[in-house]
Scaffold this motif. Structure first.
Motif, PDB file in Angstrom:
ATOM      1  N   ASP A  77       0.924  -1.053  -0.065  1.00  0.00           N
ATOM      2  CA  ASP A  77      -0.189  -0.072   0.029  1.00  0.00           C
ATOM      3  C   ASP A  77       0.716   1.331   0.127  1.00  0.00           C
ATOM      4  O   ASP A  77       0.457   2.369  -0.830  1.00  0.00           O
ATOM      5  CB  ASP A  77      -0.911  -0.030   1.206  1.00  0.00           C
ATOM      6  N   LEU A  78       1.930   1.306   0.795  1.00  0.00           N
ATOM      7  CA  LEU A  78       2.665   2.264   0.767  1.00  0.00           C
ATOM      8  C   LEU A  78       3.598   2.604  -0.490  1.00  0.00           C
ATOM      9  O   LEU A  78       3.368   3.919  -1.025  1.00  0.00           O
ATOM     10  CB  LEU A  78       4.043   2.005   1.904  1.00  0.00           C
ATOM     11  N   TRP A  79       3.984   1.822  -1.212  1.00  0.00           N
ATOM     12  CA  TRP A  79       4.675   1.736  -2.532  1.00  0.00           C
ATOM     13  C   TRP A  79       3.535   2.112  -3.572  1.00  0.00           C
ATOM     14  O   TRP A  79       3.934   3.012  -4.483  1.00  0.00           O
ATOM     15  CB  TRP A  79       5.412   0.444  -2.978  1.00  0.00           C
ATOM     16  N   ASP A  80       2.225   1.589  -3.566  1.00  0.00           N
ATOM     17  CA  ASP A  80       1.443   1.924  -4.397  1.00  0.00           C
ATOM     18  C   ASP A  80       0.932   3.454  -4.654  1.00  0.00           C
ATOM     19  O   ASP A  80       0.925   4.087  -5.311  1.00  0.00           O
ATOM     20  CB  ASP A  80       0.236   0.951  -4.520  1.00  0.00           C
ATOM     21  N   THR A  81       1.099   4.044  -3.255  1.00  0.00           N
ATOM     22  CA  THR A  81       0.677   5.358  -3.195  1.00  0.00           C
ATOM     23  C   THR A  81       1.788   6.456  -3.611  1.00  0.00           C
ATOM     24  O   THR A  81       1.616   7.181  -4.421  1.00  0.00           O
ATOM     25  CB  THR A  81       0.800   5.664  -1.457  1.00  0.00           C
ATOM     26  N   ILE A  82       3.082   6.021  -3.233  1.00  0.00           N
ATOM     27  CA  ILE A  82       4.189   6.758  -3.552  1.00  0.00           C
ATOM     28  C   ILE A  82       4.564   6.748  -4.950  1.00  0.00           C
ATOM     29  O   ILE A  82       4.870   7.693  -5.896  1.00  0.00           O
ATOM     30  CB  ILE A  82       5.373   7.026  -2.734  1.00  0.00           C
ATOM     31  N   THR A  83       4.596   5.645  -5.639  1.00  0.00           N
ATOM     32  CA  THR A  83       4.695   5.511  -6.922  1.00  0.00           C
ATOM     33  C   THR A  83       3.826   6.047  -7.800  1.00  0.00           C
ATOM     34  O   THR A  83       4.115   6.041  -8.932  1.00  0.00           O
ATOM     35  CB  THR A  83       4.885   3.836  -7.386  1.00  0.00           C
ATOM     36  N   SER A  84       2.590   6.163  -7.435  1.00  0.00           N
ATOM     37  CA  SER A  84       1.546   7.085  -8.038  1.00  0.00           C
ATOM     38  C   SER A  84       1.484   8.495  -8.123  1.00  0.00           C
ATOM     39  O   SER A  84       0.758   9.197  -8.499  1.00  0.00           O
ATOM     40  CB  SER A  84       0.079   6.644  -7.617  1.00  0.00           C
ATOM     41  N   ILE A 108       6.493  10.407   3.405  1.00  0.00           N
ATOM     42  CA  ILE A 108       7.441  10.008   2.328  1.00  0.00           C
ATOM     43  C   ILE A 108       6.880  10.778   0.981  1.00  0.00           C
ATOM     44  O   ILE A 108       5.744  10.542   0.537  1.00  0.00           O
ATOM     45  CB  ILE A 108       7.455   8.388   2.041  1.00  0.00           C
ATOM     46  N   SER A 109       7.565  11.460   0.295  1.00  0.00           N
ATOM     47  CA  SER A 109       7.086  12.323  -0.618  1.00  0.00           C
ATOM     48  C   SER A 109       7.893  12.069  -2.047  1.00  0.00           C
ATOM     49  O   SER A 109       9.157  11.871  -2.074  1.00  0.00           O
ATOM     50  CB  SER A 109       7.287  13.871  -0.365  1.00  0.00           C
ATOM     51  N   PRO A 110       7.161  11.625  -3.081  1.00  0.00           N
ATOM     52  CA  PRO A 110       7.992  11.573  -4.476  1.00  0.00           C
ATOM     53  C   PRO A 110       8.437  12.959  -4.948  1.00  0.00           C
ATOM     54  O   PRO A 110       7.937  13.776  -4.840  1.00  0.00           O
ATOM     55  CB  PRO A 110       6.718  11.011  -5.377  1.00  0.00           C
ATOM     56  N   VAL A 111       9.585  12.715  -5.717  1.00  0.00           N
ATOM     57  CA  VAL A 111      10.182  13.965  -6.194  1.00  0.00           C
ATOM     58  C   VAL A 111      10.206  13.762  -7.888  1.00  0.00           C
ATOM     59  O   VAL A 111      10.612  12.542  -8.340  1.00  0.00           O
ATOM     60  CB  VAL A 111      11.660  14.271  -5.711  1.00  0.00           C
ATOM     61  N   GLN A 112       9.807  14.494  -8.565  1.00  0.00           N
ATOM     62  CA  GLN A 112       9.648  14.334  -9.972  1.00  0.00           C
ATOM     63  C   GLN A 112      10.846  15.446 -10.784  1.00  0.00           C
ATOM     64  O   GLN A 112      10.711  16.602 -10.404  1.00  0.00           O
ATOM     65  CB  GLN A 112       8.349  14.772 -10.592  1.00  0.00           C
ATOM     66  N   ASP A 113      10.982  14.830 -11.880  1.00  0.00           N
ATOM     67  CA  ASP A 113      11.880  15.802 -12.698  1.00  0.00           C
ATOM     68  C   ASP A 113      11.039  16.839 -13.542  1.00  0.00           C
ATOM     69  O   ASP A 113       9.719  16.768 -13.387  1.00  0.00           O
ATOM     70  CB  ASP A 113      13.007  15.127 -13.643  1.00  0.00           C
TER      71      ASP A 113
END
Length: 361
Positions: A77-84, A108-113
């Motif tokens: 669930d954690l990885w499904d959240t951040i990878t989306s 945990i926050s995703p960083v995008q280019d």
């Protein structure tokens, strides 16, 4: 990046440059991973809190800190959240290098280019073990902290004592497993209900070791307003349960005695509310359709029924009502026999009376 230079091809591809030293947030643990989940940098608080050096952490994955109290579904669930592309927020129990457990609130926050591709993840963790311990220091009440599924992330010493387990045994699924299965399911639903409705709920549960506990469940939110779990206060209610069982046993005994009588009998309390009727009363009621007094059931107001019977023209009800009034108000402590019902005062602090339909009525 502090402790590890970003590859030049990342810079050329538009990947953002993240300096972990700029995220040294007042003692909070911060680490950064690449898009595959490998740690690429950590701050000084990470080293101090987890016990792992930068050299040990960089290149490893966050499962370096795994305590075993989060299952595969939790991490999925954690990885499904951040990878989306969404931010994940919740509670984790991790294990330090020296084996000690720690509970923390993590974001945990995703960083995008510039193209929208996720290149890194930034995790910020605030230790809450000490804070939760302070909240739990309330005498005889034990305290646990769960996520929204009922998975325990913190348990104080009193909670462990009440449940007959060690603190570590209660972490993860251990708390719910320490309860009788049906009660564990009920508590899980109450935790979810408390989170959805935003208010406290209460219930009594039984542990696998036979202890009766009263649980108060309150939603737990963070500064952002998100509800991330529940605080469960536990209190030993074995004495109260014992009293309730004794009262139930006595009630069953009284009911058995009344059912053994051939005459229709009802018991009313001092307020005139019907407390008990025996089987003979129910049988007489079925045989006398329309009798406003015999039709009374447990919980009915006898005085209201008397007034209705009087209004309907029942002369005997008027005599009965007068005698009942004298008994319930304490004006008379003698048995009343003027109507078709014999009224015997109860010798209790709260008063009341036993009604018996006379055989010659």
């Amino acid at each position: 990046m502090s402790g590890d230079r970003q590859p030049e091809n990342d810079r050329d591809s538009g990947a953002p440059h993240i300096d972990v030293t700029s995220l040294d947030l007042g003692g909070d643990v911060v680490f950064i991973t690449d898009d595959q989940g490998r740690i690429v940098d950590v701050n000084d608080a990470f080293v101090r809190v987890t016990g792992y050096s930068k050299r040990e952490a960089i290149g490893a994955k966050p499962n370096l800190l795994s305590s075993g109290y989060q299952d595969e579904r939790f991490y999925k669930d954690l990885w499904d959240t951040i990878t989306s592309g969404q931010v994940w927020e919740g509670q984790l129990v991790d294990r330090r290098r020296d084996g000690a457990l720690r509970t923390h609130h993590a974001t945990i926050s995703p960083v995008q280019d510039h193209t929208g591709r996720i290149t890194h993840y930034v995790a910020v963790e605030r230790d809450v073990t000490t804070e939760l311990g302070r909240h739990g220091a309330v005498g005889s009440t034990g305290m646990l902290h769960t996520d929204l599924t009922g998975r325990c992330v913190y348990a104080d010493g009193r909670a462990a004592s009440l449940l007959g387990r060690s603190n570590s045994d209660l972490l993860g699924p251990g708390f719910l497993r320490s309860l009788v299965a049906a009660d564990a399911d009920a508590l899980r639903e109450v935790i979810q209900m408390a989170a959805e409705l935003g208010r406290e709920h209460r219930l009594d549960v039984r542990s696998e070791k036979g202890a009766w506990l009263h649980v108060e469940v309150a939603p737990l939110s963070v500064a952002s307003g998100s509800v991330i779990g529940a605080v469960c206060g536990l209190e030993d209610v074995a004495d109260q349960v014992s009293v309730h069982r004794e009262l139930a046993r006595r009630d069953a005994f009284v009911s058995s005695v009344l059912d053994a009588l051939d005459d229709p009998v009802a018991v009313v309390d001092g307020d005139g509310t019907v407390a008990v009727v025996n089987r003979a009363w129910l049988s007489a009621s079925s045989a006398s359709k329309g009798d406003l007094l015999l039709s009374l059931r447990v919980g009915d107001d006898l005085r209201t029924a008397v007034r209705r019977a009087i209004d309907s023209g029942d002369a005997d009800a008027k005599v009965f009502g007068g005698e009942l009034h004298r008994v319930l108000t304490g004006m008379s402590g003698e048995r009343q026999t003027g109507s078709r019902f014999q009224i015997t005062p109860l010798r209790t602090d709260d008063g009341g009376a036993v009604l018996r339909l006379r055989a010659d009525a």
